[in-house]
Scaffold this motif. Sequence first.
Motif, PDB file in Angstrom:
ATOM      1  N   THR A  53       0.942  -1.031  -0.099  1.00  0.00           N
ATOM      2  CA  THR A  53       0.011  -0.018   0.109  1.00  0.00           C
ATOM      3  C   THR A  53       0.862   1.294   0.185  1.00  0.00           C
ATOM      4  O   THR A  53       0.696   2.013  -0.980  1.00  0.00           O
ATOM      5  CB  THR A  53      -0.906  -0.029   1.212  1.00  0.00           C
ATOM      6  N   LEU A  54       1.951   1.268   0.814  1.00  0.00           N
ATOM      7  CA  LEU A  54       2.718   2.269   0.994  1.00  0.00           C
ATOM      8  C   LEU A  54       3.442   2.639  -0.569  1.00  0.00           C
ATOM      9  O   LEU A  54       3.549   3.731  -1.014  1.00  0.00           O
ATOM     10  CB  LEU A  54       3.819   2.170   1.996  1.00  0.00           C
ATOM     11  N   TRP A  55       3.734   1.506  -1.097  1.00  0.00           N
ATOM     12  CA  TRP A  55       4.538   1.534  -2.520  1.00  0.00           C
ATOM     13  C   TRP A  55       3.390   2.197  -3.483  1.00  0.00           C
ATOM     14  O   TRP A  55       3.868   3.042  -4.520  1.00  0.00           O
ATOM     15  CB  TRP A  55       4.883   0.301  -2.996  1.00  0.00           C
ATOM     16  N   GLU A  56       2.041   1.715  -3.354  1.00  0.00           N
ATOM     17  CA  GLU A  56       1.152   2.377  -4.381  1.00  0.00           C
ATOM     18  C   GLU A  56       1.054   3.717  -4.118  1.00  0.00           C
ATOM     19  O   GLU A  56       1.175   4.616  -5.051  1.00  0.00           O
ATOM     20  CB  GLU A  56      -0.149   1.626  -4.214  1.00  0.00           C
ATOM     21  N   CYS A  58       3.433   5.860  -2.751  1.00  0.00           N
ATOM     22  CA  CYS A  58       4.759   6.493  -3.184  1.00  0.00           C
ATOM     23  C   CYS A  58       4.843   6.513  -4.584  1.00  0.00           C
ATOM     24  O   CYS A  58       5.647   7.442  -5.233  1.00  0.00           O
ATOM     25  CB  CYS A  58       5.742   5.816  -2.554  1.00  0.00           C
ATOM     26  N   THR A  59       4.267   5.717  -5.416  1.00  0.00           N
ATOM     27  CA  THR A  59       4.298   5.776  -6.886  1.00  0.00           C
ATOM     28  C   THR A  59       3.097   6.339  -7.510  1.00  0.00           C
ATOM     29  O   THR A  59       3.285   6.503  -8.995  1.00  0.00           O
ATOM     30  CB  THR A  59       4.655   4.087  -7.438  1.00  0.00           C
ATOM     31  N   GLY A  60       2.239   6.767  -6.732  1.00  0.00           N
ATOM     32  CA  GLY A  60       1.083   7.493  -7.476  1.00  0.00           C
ATOM     33  C   GLY A  60      -0.069   6.585  -7.958  1.00  0.00           C
ATOM     34  O   GLY A  60      -0.946   7.399  -8.543  1.00  0.00           O
ATOM     35  N   GLN A  61       0.140   5.385  -7.665  1.00  0.00           N
ATOM     36  CA  GLN A  61      -0.976   4.494  -8.162  1.00  0.00           C
ATOM     37  C   GLN A  61      -2.090   4.585  -7.544  1.00  0.00           C
ATOM     38  O   GLN A  61      -3.437   4.521  -7.949  1.00  0.00           O
ATOM     39  CB  GLN A  61      -0.513   2.995  -8.025  1.00  0.00           C
ATOM     40  N   SER A  62      -2.085   5.227  -6.235  1.00  0.00           N
ATOM     41  CA  SER A  62      -3.440   5.738  -5.356  1.00  0.00           C
ATOM     42  C   SER A  62      -3.164   6.352  -4.061  1.00  0.00           C
ATOM     43  O   SER A  62      -1.878   6.718  -4.168  1.00  0.00           O
ATOM     44  CB  SER A  62      -4.029   4.156  -4.813  1.00  0.00           C
ATOM     45  N   ARG A  63      -3.968   6.930  -3.588  1.00  0.00           N
ATOM     46  CA  ARG A  63      -3.767   7.858  -2.800  1.00  0.00           C
ATOM     47  C   ARG A  63      -4.069   7.443  -1.087  1.00  0.00           C
ATOM     48  O   ARG A  63      -5.021   6.720  -1.075  1.00  0.00           O
ATOM     49  CB  ARG A  63      -4.518   9.431  -2.956  1.00  0.00           C
ATOM     50  N   PRO A  64      -3.492   7.893  -0.160  1.00  0.00           N
ATOM     51  CA  PRO A  64      -3.762   7.512   1.242  1.00  0.00           C
ATOM     52  C   PRO A  64      -5.196   8.241   1.472  1.00  0.00           C
ATOM     53  O   PRO A  64      -5.546   9.270   1.116  1.00  0.00           O
ATOM     54  CB  PRO A  64      -2.745   8.288   1.845  1.00  0.00           C
ATOM     55  N   PRO A  65      -5.828   7.588   2.425  1.00  0.00           N
ATOM     56  CA  PRO A  65      -7.030   8.096   2.927  1.00  0.00           C
ATOM     57  C   PRO A  65      -7.219   9.057   3.748  1.00  0.00           C
ATOM     58  O   PRO A  65      -8.102   9.736   4.047  1.00  0.00           O
ATOM     59  CB  PRO A  65      -7.641   6.745   3.639  1.00  0.00           C
TER      60      PRO A  65
END
Length: 82
Positions: A53-56, A58-65
């Motif tokens: 999840t952190l990697w997603e 950090c790579t812009g694949q998703s955003r933290p809630p």
Amino acid sequence: MQEACIKRLRWRIRRGSHELDALLGFWLDEIFAQTNDAQRQAFDQLLDVSDPTLWEWCTGQSRPPRADWQAIIDDIHTRYRF
């Protein structure tokens, strides 16, 4: 800022991924000391998130809630130019 806190966080940023270690370690080394208590707490809580999840994030694949986590991720992007 307590040295024990930094040591604990340094241990917590040791992930299964060299890339995440580098990104989170960069933020801890370069930014953490300049932040307020709320931002420090947010960083500590961010480290509870799973590596994928952190990697997603950090790579812009998703955003933290959470907005405070997104601010940290944005700061990593801006400063690390990842």
